[in-house]
Enzyme design. Structure first.
Site, PDB file in Angstrom:
ATOM      1  N   TYR A 133       0.830  -1.198   0.000  1.00  0.00           N
ATOM      2  CA  TYR A 133       0.000   0.000   0.000  1.00  0.00           C
ATOM      3  C   TYR A 133       0.862   1.244   0.000  1.00  0.00           C
ATOM      4  O   TYR A 133       2.078   1.166   0.227  1.00  0.00           O
ATOM      5  CB  TYR A 133      -0.973  -0.001   1.190  1.00  0.00           C
ATOM      6  CG  TYR A 133      -0.349   0.366   2.517  1.00  0.00           C
ATOM      7  CD1 TYR A 133       0.531  -0.486   3.173  1.00  0.00           C
ATOM      8  CD2 TYR A 133      -0.634   1.601   3.106  1.00  0.00           C
ATOM      9  CE1 TYR A 133       1.095  -0.129   4.381  1.00  0.00           C
ATOM     10  CE2 TYR A 133      -0.073   1.963   4.317  1.00  0.00           C
ATOM     11  CZ  TYR A 133       0.798   1.095   4.955  1.00  0.00           C
ATOM     12  OH  TYR A 133       1.365   1.450   6.145  1.00  0.00           O
ATOM     13  N   ARG A 186      -7.517 -20.584  -2.791  1.00  0.00           N
ATOM     14  CA  ARG A 186      -6.463 -20.412  -1.800  1.00  0.00           C
ATOM     15  C   ARG A 186      -5.332 -21.420  -2.009  1.00  0.00           C
ATOM     16  O   ARG A 186      -5.549 -22.625  -1.990  1.00  0.00           O
ATOM     17  CB  ARG A 186      -7.057 -20.557  -0.388  1.00  0.00           C
ATOM     18  CG  ARG A 186      -6.092 -20.096   0.702  1.00  0.00           C
ATOM     19  CD  ARG A 186      -6.697 -20.308   2.075  1.00  0.00           C
ATOM     20  NE  ARG A 186      -5.838 -19.773   3.116  1.00  0.00           N
ATOM     21  CZ  ARG A 186      -4.667 -20.296   3.474  1.00  0.00           C
ATOM     22  NH1 ARG A 186      -4.224 -21.390   2.875  1.00  0.00           N
ATOM     23  NH2 ARG A 186      -3.948 -19.749   4.421  1.00  0.00           N
ATOM     24  N   ARG A 199       8.003   4.453  -4.534  1.00  0.00           N
ATOM     25  CA  ARG A 199       8.092   3.375  -3.544  1.00  0.00           C
ATOM     26  C   ARG A 199       7.050   2.296  -3.809  1.00  0.00           C
ATOM     27  O   ARG A 199       7.309   1.106  -3.592  1.00  0.00           O
ATOM     28  CB  ARG A 199       7.949   3.938  -2.131  1.00  0.00           C
ATOM     29  CG  ARG A 199       8.249   2.893  -1.053  1.00  0.00           C
ATOM     30  CD  ARG A 199       8.266   3.474   0.340  1.00  0.00           C
ATOM     31  NE  ARG A 199       7.000   4.063   0.700  1.00  0.00           N
ATOM     32  CZ  ARG A 199       6.788   4.794   1.796  1.00  0.00           C
ATOM     33  NH1 ARG A 199       7.775   5.013   2.645  1.00  0.00           N
ATOM     34  NH2 ARG A 199       5.610   5.306   2.052  1.00  0.00           N
ATOM     35  N   LYS A 254       6.636  -1.942   1.665  1.00  0.00           N
ATOM     36  CA  LYS A 254       5.480  -1.396   2.389  1.00  0.00           C
ATOM     37  C   LYS A 254       4.298  -2.347   2.237  1.00  0.00           C
ATOM     38  O   LYS A 254       3.357  -2.079   1.481  1.00  0.00           O
ATOM     39  CB  LYS A 254       5.151   0.013   1.861  1.00  0.00           C
ATOM     40  CG  LYS A 254       4.236   0.798   2.785  1.00  0.00           C
ATOM     41  CD  LYS A 254       4.235   2.270   2.429  1.00  0.00           C
ATOM     42  CE  LYS A 254       3.190   3.072   3.169  1.00  0.00           C
ATOM     43  NZ  LYS A 254       3.423   3.192   4.606  1.00  0.00           N
ATOM     44  N   GLU A 311      12.271   1.733  14.046  1.00  0.00           N
ATOM     45  CA  GLU A 311      11.483   2.902  13.617  1.00  0.00           C
ATOM     46  C   GLU A 311      10.189   2.906  14.412  1.00  0.00           C
ATOM     47  O   GLU A 311       9.953   2.048  15.250  1.00  0.00           O
ATOM     48  CB  GLU A 311      11.200   2.826  12.117  1.00  0.00           C
ATOM     49  CG  GLU A 311      10.438   1.570  11.716  1.00  0.00           C
ATOM     50  CD  GLU A 311      10.246   1.419  10.214  1.00  0.00           C
ATOM     51  OE1 GLU A 311      10.179   2.440   9.519  1.00  0.00           O
ATOM     52  OE2 GLU A 311      10.156   0.264   9.758  1.00  0.00           O
TER      53      GLU A 311
END
Ligand SMILES: Cc1ncc(COP(=O)(O)O)c(C=O)c1O
Length: 304
Positions: free
Chosen positions: A50, A117, A69, A164, A196
């Site tokens: 995301y 799945r 990014r 991310k 972080e």
């Protein structure tokens, strides 16, 4: 019953939606009509990435850094770009316009797609892109004015934090525990050093006046706001260093702050039980906060 799309009301030239207009891979739709598959791998495996970009006066801040990014995150997971970068930028602009968003955030999520799945995915999956807006105060929030307290907690996340991904359970649990203990953010600790914040980049200002943030690696997300702020430090001739630091060094620092697309530069006034300085945002933090705000408030562009 009226269809949700028929409930859009005209307001001048722009349509003011009574409900949010979102994007879902094949077009714009009122949020109540947006559907995604139960078998989407984002839901079943957290197999998704995301981005979140701030919008100020209807403009997207550091948009190029976020799209760069996004492309990198997708390529690291071998998920194809769902659309060319320019088209994704167009979708973000359209979301801002259709929702009349003046100040807030735009989220983009891309999952690998939907299929029966199976851990091993087939190469021909079509990635799913969704986008939506949220209103939020991103400039001059109470946190940016007064500073926040950050908790310290072991880093529970997977090894590739430079991507991310939408696997945010570790962060969600750490943030909720911190919130219950009266903190607004939590700095994650691994092998005696801070990686972080759960949703922000961690910074300190040493007593000698050096601005310090951890270098980029697999251990941390390469923050877009971090990149923009480091550029400002270089332009202004401020002394900075990219290196890891410990909770003890942070608690003994002169100042601390966090950066992110949704909080800009936000002062930290307490780390765990240690109050920094006089408990108020420090001068270097204030200077960077003002510099970043000035840069992103210019109508022409945000710093990149
Ligand atoms: C784990 C993590 N680190 C750092 C950041 C800051 O990154 P950016 O400045 O690109 O928002 C975020 C933002 O969401 C984050 O989730």
């Amino acid at each position: 019953m009226l269809r949700a799309s028929a409930r859009l009301v005209a307001e001048g030239n722009r349509r003011a939606p009574m409900e949010r207009i979102v994007y879902r891979h094949d077009g714009f739709t009122p949020e109540s009509e947006a559907r995604i598959s139960l078998f989407d791998r984002g839901f079943l495996f957290g197999d998704a990435v995301y981005e979140v970009t701030a919008a100020l006066d209807g403009r997207l801040i550091d948009e190029d850094l976020h799209l760069e990014r996004l492309e990198r995150s997708l390529s690291e997971l071998e998920i194809p770009m769902p659309l060319p970068r320019a088209e994704i930028a167009g979708i973000q602009a359209e979301l801002v316009a259709r929702n009349g968003l003046k100040e807030g955030v735009v989220y983009l999520h891309v999952s690998r797609g939907a299929a029966d799945r199976d851990f091993i995915w087939s190469e021909d999956l079509k990635p799913l892109l969704i986008g939506f807006t949220q209103t939020k105060i991103v400039r001059d929030s109470p946190s940016q004015r007064e500073g926040i307290a950050v908790d310290l907690a072991p880093d529970p996340r997977w090894a590739r934090r430079d991507v991310k991904t939408a696997m945010l359970l570790g962060q969600a649990l750490a943030k909720r525990a911190a919130r219950r203990r009266g903190f607004q953010e939590v700095w994650l600790v691994e092998e005696g050093e801070i990686t972080e914040g759960a949703s922000s980049t961690a910074w300190i200002v040493t007593r000698e006046g050096r601005i310090v943030t951890r270098g980029n690696s697999w251990a941390v997300l390469p923050g877009c706001t971090r990149r923009a702020v480091l550029r400002l430090c270089a332009e202004q001739g401020l002394s900075f260093e990219e290196r890891a630091f410990s909770p003890e060094e942070a608690q003994a620092a002169a100042e601390a702050f966090v950066t992110s697309a949704t909080s800009f530069v936000t002062p930290v006034v307490r780390i765990g039980d240690e109050i920094l300085g006089d408990g108020r945002p420090g001068p270097t933090t204030r200077r960077l906060q003002a510099l970043y705000l000035e840069a992103v408030s210019k109508p022409e562009a945000a710093p990149a």
